[in-house]
Scaffold this active site. Structure first.
Site, mmCIF file in Angstrom:
data_model
loop_
_atom_site.group_PDB
_atom_site.id
_atom_site.type_symbol
_atom_site.label_atom_id
_atom_site.label_comp_id
_atom_site.label_asym_id
_atom_site.label_seq_id
_atom_site.Cartn_x
_atom_site.Cartn_y
_atom_site.Cartn_z
ATOM 1 N N ASP A 167 85.876 26.172 10.540
ATOM 2 C CA ASP A 167 85.369 26.352 9.421
ATOM 3 C C ASP A 167 86.187 26.901 8.619
ATOM 4 O OD1 ASP A 167 83.522 27.439 7.529
ATOM 5 O OD2 ASP A 167 83.258 29.345 8.382
ATOM 6 N N ASP A 209 81.273 29.981 5.901
ATOM 7 C CA ASP A 209 79.877 29.875 6.152
ATOM 8 C C ASP A 209 79.459 29.831 7.699
ATOM 9 O OD1 ASP A 209 80.620 27.464 6.722
ATOM 10 O OD2 ASP A 209 79.191 26.473 5.315
ATOM 11 N N ASP A 231 83.940 22.262 9.247
ATOM 12 C CA ASP A 231 83.879 21.556 8.065
ATOM 13 C C ASP A 231 84.839 20.375 7.890
ATOM 14 O OD1 ASP A 231 85.665 23.266 7.169
ATOM 15 O OD2 ASP A 231 84.366 24.611 6.512
ATOM 16 N N ASP A 282 75.451 5.157 17.808
ATOM 17 C CA ASP A 282 74.288 5.627 18.612
ATOM 18 C C ASP A 282 73.303 5.003 19.085
ATOM 19 O OD1 ASP A 282 73.754 8.592 19.044
ATOM 20 O OD2 ASP A 282 71.894 8.054 17.887
ATOM 21 N N GLU A 329 76.995 3.478 22.402
ATOM 22 C CA GLU A 329 76.638 4.240 23.386
ATOM 23 C C GLU A 329 75.594 3.446 24.128
ATOM 24 O OE1 GLU A 329 74.253 8.531 23.540
ATOM 25 O OE2 GLU A 329 73.692 7.135 22.169
HETATM 26 O O1 TEU Z 1 72.072 10.141 22.305
HETATM 27 C C1 TEU Z 1 71.028 9.021 22.878
HETATM 28 C C2 TEU Z 1 70.502 9.486 24.171
HETATM 29 O O2 TEU Z 1 69.890 8.426 24.807
HETATM 30 C C3 TEU Z 1 70.061 10.673 24.874
HETATM 31 O O3 TEU Z 1 69.327 10.691 25.731
HETATM 32 C C4 TEU Z 1 71.317 11.521 25.337
HETATM 33 O O4 TEU Z 1 72.043 10.806 26.219
HETATM 34 C C5 TEU Z 1 70.850 12.724 25.830
HETATM 35 O O5 TEU Z 1 70.305 13.546 24.873
HETATM 36 C C6 TEU Z 1 71.556 13.254 27.032
HETATM 37 O O6 TEU Z 1 70.952 14.336 27.368
HETATM 38 C C7 TEU Z 1 72.472 9.936 21.263
HETATM 39 C C8 TEU Z 1 73.319 11.173 20.635
HETATM 40 O O7 TEU Z 1 74.501 11.243 21.278
HETATM 41 C C9 TEU Z 1 72.648 12.387 20.895
HETATM 42 O O8 TEU Z 1 73.170 13.622 20.439
HETATM 43 C C10 TEU Z 1 71.234 12.487 19.853
HETATM 44 O O9 TEU Z 1 70.609 13.450 19.987
HETATM 45 C C11 TEU Z 1 70.538 11.131 20.228
HETATM 46 O O10 TEU Z 1 71.416 10.132 20.259
HETATM 47 C C12 TEU Z 1 69.474 10.849 18.969
HETATM 48 O O11 TEU Z 1 70.225 10.626 17.835
HETATM 49 CA CA CA Z 2 82.185 25.951 6.678
#
Ligand code: TEU
Ligand code: CA
Length: 558
Positions: free
Chosen positions: A22, A26, A30, A200, A254
């Site tokens: 940070d 705040d 960042d 994601d 992912e």
């Molecule tokens: O995670 C996708 C996901 O499939 C989740 O089940 C994740 O593996 C799980 O939280 C593990 O305990 C992605 C992101 O990495 C995660 O941080 C997000 O919350 C999620 O997508 C929704 O966008």
């Molecule tokens: Ca900050």
């Protein structure tokens, strides 16, 4: 895959911006904080950084709920800051990978606000709206964060689909307009000079037509079921053709929920989809498919056999990421090493050796290079994460499990373990902020912090630095074939990496006892490349090595 590319040779570092540094007091990390620490990462030897979502967001799921794809999260700074980040990275010959969250938006995104306003809205079919079924949700889909994946909206009386929280409605990828909007958005960031995209939850973009109920015995396996949309590969391939193939960009998916053997389909280069697969069999080795918060025991044989399987799936045309944690998992050191003070450094170095010697692109999660550990959570109030709160609601508030049993598990499995602020120094708030940190700082920061390690040649930090240099110097560690020497061994994890006539042996003692380890027949030491305890006891032609507890080393062998 031995075709040389920059993203196979690069060592990536994951920055969780909220908890990195940070600079304006705040209490929230960042973009300027990332810029301030680029030289620290450069010293470590990092080539590329993956940052978690930096877009404007109400932060119900820490940025994974995006309300504006073309603006910066207010807490993180401005677009000028972002442009400066890219420029400063370019100067240092570093690359930036951003997070692409396009399975869903925030419910505060203008598309969704429009979409829910009326059944006739031109944005209505940007999302999935369905009528109730006999006064109930349209089907029996559960959400990742607890409860149903359908939420009723009073305005029109229909339900909308959300695989994650109800503030994260799923986008309708079957609508070509949605896909074109998303492709445009990707071009916007790529044109700025972004050189990596992490997609994601990429396997869930395509939904199953008609939304039939899941058979009862498949409800617990909903994560896998959600990857069975018929058009998933058509969409990723189209995105590649229309956008990705026009840029020099590393694309990582992912790939959650997909059986390992099928994950390759996203990254087989003959298919023109993505480059790098993040798969989760290893990190979930001690988890259940349902009750995802509960942990079970694991052993080294299972662990190495899982790594072997993952390596195999990449095959001749695919490529993996190798990582032992990320922002969704507990600290690698607490998970797979031993975070008690007497073994903390040794086991952190052992895991580092593993991460940097796989046939995959290494991803180091922030703080691993210092040996940061899980947080000592005590009560529910200590947690921040929407996921653990959802689990608490579904399991404890309904009386299925006791609060004690639940807490015993989530203090080890919760995503919050990896989200506490970075430990820069032993001063106030670990040097993370001069204000009030958004989340608790691990009380062990006085012992574990960057300031005390950067100049100590024996620190975890400097071992990582040497390892990264070693990986850069020896291409066999990136491209060589991987072979586990003894898949059933429960103490010593030893494997070779071979390219042409060059062979390297990696040995990691996973036990806290000294072990005399004999090299397999036909192998003898040529020379020591690096050892975690700097002992360099092994000599040329040796065929036996004395391994101290958690000893790790890389040896050139004949
Ligand atoms: O995670 C996708 C996901 O499939 C989740 O089940 C994740 O593996 C799980 O939280 C593990 O305990 C992605 C992101 O990495 C995660 O941080 C997000 O919350 C999620 O997508 C929704 O966008
Ligand atoms: Ca900050």
């Amino acid at each position: 895959d031995t075709l040389p590319t920059w993203w196979k040779q690069a060592v990536f570092y994951q920055v969780y911006p909220r908890s990195f540094k940070d600079t304006n007091g705040d209490g929230i990390g960042d973009i300027n904080g990332i810029i301030e620490k680029l030289d620290y990462l450069k010293t470590l030897g990092i080539d590329a950084i993956w940052i978690n979502p930096h877009y404007d967001s109400p932060n119900v799921d820490n940025g994974y709920d995006i309300s504006d794809y073309r603006n910066i999260m207010k807490e993180y700074g401005t677009m000028e800051d972002f442009d400066r980040l890219i420029a400063e990275m370019k100067k240092r010959n570093m690359r930036l990978m951003i997070d692409v969250v396009i399975n869903h938006t925030s419910d505060q995104h203008p598309w969704f606000i429009q979409s829910k306003s009326s059944k006739d809205s031109p944005y209505r079919n940007y999302y999935f709206w369905r009528d109730d079924k006999d006064g109930q949700a349209p089907n029996n889909y559960p959400s990742f964060f607890g409860g149903s994946a359908w939420q009723k909206d009073d305005k029109t009386g229909q339900y909308y689909l959300h695989y994650f929280s109800r503030q994260q409605p799923d986008l309708n990828w079957d609508n070509p307009k949605v896909r074109q909007e998303l492709y445009d958005m990707l071009r916007f960031w790529l044109d700025k000079g972004v050189s990596g995209l992490r997609f994601d939850t990429v396997a869930t973009y395509s939904k199953i037509p008609g939304f039939p109920d899941l058979p009862q015995q498949r409800v617990a396996h909903f994560a896998e079921e959600y990857t069975k949309g018929p058009n998933i590969h058509r969409y990723v391939n189209e995105m590649n053709r229309e956008v990705l193939s026009h840029y020099d960009v590393a694309t990582a998916g992912e790939i959650f929920g997909v059986p390992l053997e099928q994950s390759i389909n996203f990254v087989d280069r003959r298919r023109n989809e993505l480059n790098i697969a993040f798969t989760f069999d290893l990190l979930r080795i001690d988890r259940y498919v349902d009750e995802r918060w509960r942990r079970k025991d694991w052993n080294l044989a299972q662990f190495r056999q899982t790594i072997d399987k993952v390596d195999h799936t990449a095959g001749e045309y695919g490529w993996n990421a190798f990582f032992l944690d990320n922002h969704d998992y507990p600290r690698a050191l607490s998970h797979f090493g031993d975070d008690r003070p007497q073994w903390r450094e040794a086991s952190a170095k052992a895991l580092a050796t593993l991460i940097l010697t796989q046939r995959a692109t290494p991803f180091i999660y922030q703080g691993s290079e210092l040996g940061m550990t899980n947080y000592p959570f005590k009560k529910m109030d200590d947690f921040e994460d929407i996921e653990v709160k959802g689990f608490w609601h579904d399991y404890v508030e309904t009386g299925k499990v006791t609060a004690d049993e639940f807490l015993q598990n989530v203090r080890q499995t919760s995503r919050d373990n990896n989200r506490t602020p970075f430990q820069w120094d032993a001063g106030k708030n670990a040097g993370f902020t001069v204000g009030t940190p958004w989340f608790k700082i691990n009380p062990n920061y006085t012992a574990i912090n960057a300031a005390s390690q950067v100049n100590d040649p024996n620190s975890v930090f400097n071992y990582y630095r040497q390892l990264i240099k070693t990986r850069h110097d020896i291409p066999t560690l990136t491209y060589g074939t991987y072979m586990d020497l003894d898949p059933e061994n429960e103490s010593v994890y030893a494997y070779t990496r071979t390219l042409g006539t060059e062979k390297y042996l990696v040995i990691i003692n996973f036990k806290e006892k000294t072990i005399r380890y004999s090299l397999p027949k036909n192998l003898s030491i040529d020379n020591v490349i690096i050892e975690s305890n700097n002992q360099h006891t092994a000599r040329k032609n040796d065929t036996m090595i004395v391994l101290k507890p958690w000893h790790a080393g890389i040896y050139k062998v004949n």
